[in-house]
Design a protein around this motif. Structure first.
Motif, PDB file in Angstrom:
ATOM      1  N   PRO A   1      40.395  22.720 -18.596  1.00 59.82           N
ATOM      2  CA  PRO A   1      41.699  22.541 -19.155  1.00 59.82           C
ATOM      3  C   PRO A   1      41.901  22.774 -20.588  1.00 59.82           C
ATOM      4  CG  PRO A   1      41.197  20.926 -17.700  1.00 59.82           C
ATOM      5  CD  PRO A   1      40.007  21.423 -17.939  1.00 59.82           C
ATOM      6  N   LYS A   2      41.265  22.188 -21.416  1.00 62.54           N
ATOM      7  CA  LYS A   2      41.243  22.368 -22.943  1.00 62.54           C
ATOM      8  C   LYS A   2      41.257  24.003 -23.405  1.00 62.54           C
ATOM      9  CE  LYS A   2      41.713  21.005 -27.493  1.00 62.54           C
ATOM     10  NZ  LYS A   2      40.744  19.637 -27.886  1.00 62.54           N
ATOM     11  N   GLU A   3      40.037  24.447 -22.742  1.00 65.47           N
ATOM     12  CA  GLU A   3      39.619  25.893 -22.964  1.00 65.47           C
ATOM     13  C   GLU A   3      40.978  26.751 -22.536  1.00 65.47           C
ATOM     14  OE1 GLU A   3      37.177  27.126 -24.836  1.00 65.47           O
ATOM     15  OE2 GLU A   3      36.865  24.893 -25.442  1.00 65.47           O
ATOM     16  N   ALA A   4      41.519  26.312 -21.417  1.00 65.98           N
ATOM     17  CA  ALA A   4      42.379  27.181 -20.785  1.00 65.98           C
ATOM     18  C   ALA A   4      43.747  27.237 -21.790  1.00 65.98           C
ATOM     19  CB  ALA A   4      43.006  26.673 -19.491  1.00 65.98           C
ATOM     20  N   LEU A   5      44.056  26.157 -22.323  1.00 61.98           N
ATOM     21  CA  LEU A   5      45.286  25.841 -23.370  1.00 61.98           C
ATOM     22  C   LEU A   5      44.807  26.865 -24.547  1.00 61.98           C
ATOM     23  CD1 LEU A   5      46.319  22.389 -22.868  1.00 61.98           C
ATOM     24  CD2 LEU A   5      47.201  24.313 -21.874  1.00 61.98           C
ATOM     25  N   LEU A   6      43.741  26.627 -25.000  1.00 60.02           N
ATOM     26  CA  LEU A   6      43.226  27.329 -26.227  1.00 60.02           C
ATOM     27  C   LEU A   6      43.273  28.932 -26.083  1.00 60.02           C
ATOM     28  CD1 LEU A   6      39.959  25.546 -27.421  1.00 60.02           C
ATOM     29  CD2 LEU A   6      42.201  25.475 -28.701  1.00 60.02           C
ATOM     30  N   ALA A   7      42.921  29.505 -24.852  1.00 61.89           N
ATOM     31  CA  ALA A   7      42.990  30.666 -24.622  1.00 61.89           C
ATOM     32  C   ALA A   7      44.572  31.154 -24.539  1.00 61.89           C
ATOM     33  CB  ALA A   7      41.994  31.048 -23.285  1.00 61.89           C
ATOM     34  N   SER A   8      45.296  30.224 -24.025  1.00 61.28           N
ATOM     35  CA  SER A   8      46.758  30.575 -23.844  1.00 61.28           C
ATOM     36  C   SER A   8      47.394  30.850 -24.856  1.00 61.28           C
ATOM     37  CB  SER A   8      47.293  29.666 -22.950  1.00 61.28           C
ATOM     38  OG  SER A   8      47.588  28.373 -23.879  1.00 61.28           O
TER      39      SER A   8
END
Length: 272
Positions: free
Chosen positions: A46-53
């Motif tokens: 989840p944290k990586e998904a938000l950073l990539a977003s």
């Protein structure tokens, strides 16, 4: 682009009253070789998904809207033409002064239109002269006024990447939907949670709830912070959303017959 200074600082300087709170919005997709939308894999973490977003925002081609407290706004950024604009409205209530503001940036040129309404509007210095006119900014008078300039190196109106980096706990709640908490004391570089707000939150600042939404391409389309009550401020949501990634058009210069040179009052407001 600093949302809170534009809204809170300018309005407070003009009205001589405490500031308001702020927020923003936007979305889109890049075509694949076959003409269909390419949907890159969204990180499972989840944290990586938000950073990539947040990566698409830095390309500087999107629209946004905002909302929170007495403030609403919208605008767009078009880095290919080095242009951007923001329209904002602050409601001062029946006993105060309301403000509408339109900021236009094209390369090194900028214009601002300010209009005040309400029972005390006439008390704002220069309000009558500003009405209906875009004030063209003299760069030599605005060298030290960051909010009358546009920085292509800082195109995000809310600093979403900084917000995501301050996330301390996050979970996926649905398709493209996330929720958790962030440490507002670590949001350096975000205009959505400025230093004044963080100080006011005191011990509440270390665990502020948030929600986020991503589109099918994994790009951020909404980030909402649920601010708890503090001091004289009521609990409220401040939200930034993004849209039309890669699809906005260049910002247009105000019509010549609606432009005058900026008055001294304009520079004073933005210096506050």
């Amino acid at each position: 682009m600093n949302i809170r200074r534009w809204s809170v600082g300018v309005l407070a300087a003009a009205l001589f009253v405490p500031g308001v709170a702020a927020c923003a919005s936007a979305e889109d997709a890049e075509p694949a070789a076959d003409g269909k939308s390419a949907a890159p894999a969204v990180p499972a973490d989840p944290k990586e998904a938000l950073l990539a977003s947040t990566k698409e925002i830095s390309k500087g081609n999107f629209a946004f809207t905002m909302g929170g407290g007495e403030l609403t706004g919208s605008g767009k950024v078009h880095a290919p033409s080095k242009s951007a604009e923001m329209k904002m409205a602050a409601d001062g209530g029946s006993d105060g002064i309301s403000m509408d503001m339109h900021l236009v940036f094209i390369d090194t040129e900028s214009w601002v239109k300010l209009e005040f309404t309400g029972p005390m509007a006439d008390a704002v210095p220069g309000a009558k002269a500003m009405k209906g006119k875009y004030q063209h900014v003299d760069r030599t008078k605005a060298q030290d006024i960051e909010d009358l300039k546009f920085d292509l190196a800082d195109v995000d109106p809310a600093g979403s990447e900084a917000l995501v980096k301050s996330v301390t706990e996050v979970r996926k709640t649905g398709e493209g939907a996330y929720a958790g908490t962030l440490d507002a004391t670590k949001t350096t570089g975000s205009d959505l949670l400025d230093a004044t707000t963080v100080t006011g939150l005191a011990d509440k600042a270390s665990a502020v709830p948030f929600t986020a939404k991503l589109d099918a391409q994994g790009r951020l389309v909404e980030f909402a912070v649920q601010l708890p009550a503090f001091g004289d401020s009521k609990a409220q949501n401040v939200t930034v959303t993004y849209a039309d990634y890669g699809a906005v058009t260049a910002v247009q210069q105000p019509p010549a017959d609606q432009v005058v040179e900026a008055s001294d009052q304009v520079y004073e407001m933005f210096k506050s």
